[in-house]
Design a protein around this motif. Structure first.
Motif, PDB file in Angstrom:
ATOM      1  N   SER A 257      -6.341   2.037   2.128  1.00 25.69           N
ATOM      2  CA  SER A 257      -5.552   2.865   1.160  1.00 25.69           C
ATOM      3  C   SER A 257      -6.412   3.670   0.202  1.00 25.69           C
ATOM      4  O   SER A 257      -6.162   4.862   0.259  1.00 25.69           O
ATOM      5  CB  SER A 257      -4.710   1.711   0.453  1.00 25.69           C
ATOM      6  OG  SER A 257      -3.660   2.579  -0.205  1.00 25.69           O
ATOM      7  N   LEU A 258      -7.433   3.215  -0.438  1.00 25.49           N
ATOM      8  CA  LEU A 258      -8.470   3.752  -1.067  1.00 25.49           C
ATOM      9  C   LEU A 258      -8.913   5.070  -0.318  1.00 25.49           C
ATOM     10  O   LEU A 258      -9.107   6.223  -0.782  1.00 25.49           O
ATOM     11  CB  LEU A 258      -9.324   2.849  -1.537  1.00 25.49           C
ATOM     12  CG  LEU A 258      -8.973   1.840  -2.753  1.00 25.49           C
ATOM     13  CD1 LEU A 258     -10.206   1.044  -2.966  1.00 25.49           C
ATOM     14  CD2 LEU A 258      -8.435   2.474  -3.927  1.00 25.49           C
ATOM     15  N   ARG A 259      -9.245   4.677   1.029  1.00 24.89           N
ATOM     16  CA  ARG A 259      -9.891   5.606   1.919  1.00 24.89           C
ATOM     17  C   ARG A 259      -8.849   6.992   2.091  1.00 24.89           C
ATOM     18  O   ARG A 259      -9.200   7.955   1.990  1.00 24.89           O
ATOM     19  CB  ARG A 259     -10.430   5.173   3.171  1.00 24.89           C
ATOM     20  CG  ARG A 259     -10.828   6.388   4.017  1.00 24.89           C
ATOM     21  CD  ARG A 259     -10.964   5.850   5.303  1.00 24.89           C
ATOM     22  NE  ARG A 259     -11.174   6.964   6.314  1.00 24.89           N
ATOM     23  CZ  ARG A 259     -12.245   6.975   6.960  1.00 24.89           C
ATOM     24  NH1 ARG A 259     -13.305   6.255   6.810  1.00 24.89           N
ATOM     25  NH2 ARG A 259     -12.270   8.013   7.805  1.00 24.89           N
ATOM     26  N   GLU A 260      -7.587   6.339   2.424  1.00 23.37           N
ATOM     27  CA  GLU A 260      -6.589   7.496   2.630  1.00 23.37           C
ATOM     28  C   GLU A 260      -6.220   8.411   1.407  1.00 23.37           C
ATOM     29  O   GLU A 260      -5.834   9.534   1.668  1.00 23.37           O
ATOM     30  CB  GLU A 260      -5.311   6.728   3.325  1.00 23.37           C
ATOM     31  CG  GLU A 260      -5.302   6.093   4.621  1.00 23.37           C
ATOM     32  CD  GLU A 260      -4.160   4.950   4.645  1.00 23.37           C
ATOM     33  OE1 GLU A 260      -3.412   4.731   3.745  1.00 23.37           O
ATOM     34  OE2 GLU A 260      -4.057   4.691   5.747  1.00 23.37           O
ATOM     35  N   ARG A 261      -6.340   7.720   0.358  1.00 21.28           N
ATOM     36  CA  ARG A 261      -6.069   8.604  -0.967  1.00 21.28           C
ATOM     37  C   ARG A 261      -7.375   9.152  -1.427  1.00 21.28           C
ATOM     38  O   ARG A 261      -7.401   9.916  -2.501  1.00 21.28           O
ATOM     39  CB  ARG A 261      -5.618   7.393  -2.029  1.00 21.28           C
ATOM     40  CG  ARG A 261      -4.190   7.182  -1.695  1.00 21.28           C
ATOM     41  CD  ARG A 261      -3.871   5.883  -2.576  1.00 21.28           C
ATOM     42  NE  ARG A 261      -2.374   5.518  -2.679  1.00 21.28           N
ATOM     43  CZ  ARG A 261      -1.900   5.037  -1.490  1.00 21.28           C
ATOM     44  NH1 ARG A 261      -2.739   4.497  -0.364  1.00 21.28           N
ATOM     45  NH2 ARG A 261      -0.840   4.604  -1.475  1.00 21.28           N
ATOM     46  N   GLY A 262      -8.166   8.995  -0.840  1.00 18.50           N
ATOM     47  CA  GLY A 262      -9.732   9.797  -1.201  1.00 18.50           C
ATOM     48  C   GLY A 262     -10.239   9.202  -2.375  1.00 18.50           C
ATOM     49  O   GLY A 262     -11.010   9.951  -3.217  1.00 18.50           O
ATOM     50  N   MET A 263     -10.234   7.940  -2.543  1.00 17.20           N
ATOM     51  CA  MET A 263     -10.683   7.218  -3.706  1.00 17.20           C
ATOM     52  C   MET A 263     -11.955   6.743  -3.576  1.00 17.20           C
ATOM     53  O   MET A 263     -12.153   5.777  -3.724  1.00 17.20           O
ATOM     54  CB  MET A 263      -9.652   6.288  -4.450  1.00 17.20           C
ATOM     55  CG  MET A 263      -8.112   6.987  -4.640  1.00 17.20           C
ATOM     56  SD  MET A 263      -6.859   5.826  -5.102  1.00 17.20           S
ATOM     57  CE  MET A 263      -7.431   5.234  -6.652  1.00 17.20           C
TER      58      MET A 263
ATOM     59  N   GLU B  62       2.183   2.280  -3.183  1.00 15.70           N
ATOM     60  CA  GLU B  62       1.257   2.609  -4.073  1.00 15.70           C
ATOM     61  C   GLU B  62       1.003   1.422  -5.069  1.00 15.70           C
ATOM     62  O   GLU B  62       0.791   1.768  -6.286  1.00 15.70           O
ATOM     63  CB  GLU B  62       1.605   4.092  -4.645  1.00 15.70           C
ATOM     64  CG  GLU B  62       1.331   5.083  -3.593  1.00 15.70           C
ATOM     65  CD  GLU B  62       1.588   6.526  -4.163  1.00 15.70           C
ATOM     66  OE1 GLU B  62       1.471   6.564  -5.562  1.00 15.70           O
ATOM     67  OE2 GLU B  62       1.729   7.430  -3.342  1.00 15.70           O
TER      68      GLU B  62
ATOM     69  N   LEU C  23      -1.377  -0.492  -5.897  1.00 13.39           N
ATOM     70  CA  LEU C  23      -2.770  -0.938  -5.720  1.00 13.39           C
ATOM     71  C   LEU C  23      -3.094  -1.840  -6.665  1.00 13.39           C
ATOM     72  O   LEU C  23      -4.138  -2.737  -6.112  1.00 13.39           O
ATOM     73  CB  LEU C  23      -3.536   0.528  -5.870  1.00 13.39           C
ATOM     74  CG  LEU C  23      -3.211   1.610  -4.853  1.00 13.39           C
ATOM     75  CD1 LEU C  23      -4.269   2.906  -5.068  1.00 13.39           C
ATOM     76  CD2 LEU C  23      -3.217   0.953  -3.402  1.00 13.39           C
TER      77      LEU C  23
ATOM     78  N   ALA D 244       0.782  -1.309  -0.056  1.00 13.35           N
ATOM     79  CA  ALA D 244       0.079  -0.004   0.038  1.00 13.35           C
ATOM     80  C   ALA D 244       0.929   1.402  -0.060  1.00 13.35           C
ATOM     81  O   ALA D 244       0.685   2.311  -0.592  1.00 13.35           O
ATOM     82  CB  ALA D 244      -0.846   0.007   1.139  1.00 13.35           C
ATOM     83  N   ARG D 245       2.111   1.239   0.710  1.00  9.71           N
ATOM     84  CA  ARG D 245       2.771   2.540   0.959  1.00  9.71           C
ATOM     85  C   ARG D 245       3.332   2.630  -0.269  1.00  9.71           C
ATOM     86  O   ARG D 245       3.826   3.736  -0.530  1.00  9.71           O
ATOM     87  CB  ARG D 245       3.839   2.351   2.120  1.00  9.71           C
ATOM     88  CG  ARG D 245       2.733   2.351   3.332  1.00  9.71           C
ATOM     89  CD  ARG D 245       3.448   2.375   4.865  1.00  9.71           C
ATOM     90  NE  ARG D 245       4.753   3.121   4.880  1.00  9.71           N
ATOM     91  CZ  ARG D 245       5.773   2.460   5.647  1.00  9.71           C
ATOM     92  NH1 ARG D 245       5.888   1.239   5.880  1.00  9.71           N
ATOM     93  NH2 ARG D 245       6.666   3.323   5.234  1.00  9.71           N
TER      94      ARG D 245
END
Length: 140
Positions: A73-79, A51, A53, A48-49
């Motif tokens: 990870s999707l949440r953290e990236r605003g996806m 990227e 994905l 995840a870190r």
């Protein structure tokens, strides 16, 4: 445990390829060896870190830890769109992450629509929404 120090050093340098290669060689999902299982979780975090994905997405098809880390990870990236698509495809974890995100950002009505569309009978999704309702809001 020389590989461990090498992996930590690579991680600190953000040399994701080296860190991932070292950790993945000592990782096993649901291993009876707690160290190998912890390394598996570390491996998912490194992906995840880094990227990666697409690799996490592929692993998420059969690996609950990859699925959880991908959704986070999707949440953290605003996806949000990716989370919405995963929820639509039946990923309950993505639904929960999306609903919580919508509620936390004062979009309870949108969260309600998402639950109605992708999990109208999902009690946990309803519980997430209920935690964010204020007694005086009258929100449904």
């Amino acid at each position: 445990m020389e590989w461990f120090e090498q992996a930590r050093t690579a991680e600190l340098r953000r040399d994701w390829d080296a860190a991932i290669a070292l950790v993945s060689a000592h990782a096993e999902c649901y291993s009876t060896d707690p160290c190998r299982h912890d390394n598996h979780l570390w491996h998912m975090d490194l992906l995840a870190r880094a990227e990666r994905l697409s690799e996490l997405t592929e692993r998420a098809l059969t690996d609950v830890h990859a699925r959880r880390r991908l959704n986070t990870s999707l949440r953290e990236r605003g996806m949000e769109a990716a989370l919405r698509n995963r929820a639509k495809d039946g990923d309950r974890g993505a639904l929960y992450v999306l609903v919580q995100l919508l509620c936390e950002t004062s979009r309870a009505q949108e969260a309600h629509r998402v639950v109605q569309a992708f999990g109208p009978n999902d009690q946990y999704a309803h519980q997430i929404m209920a935690r964010f309702r204020s007694p005086s809001s009258g929100a449904q």
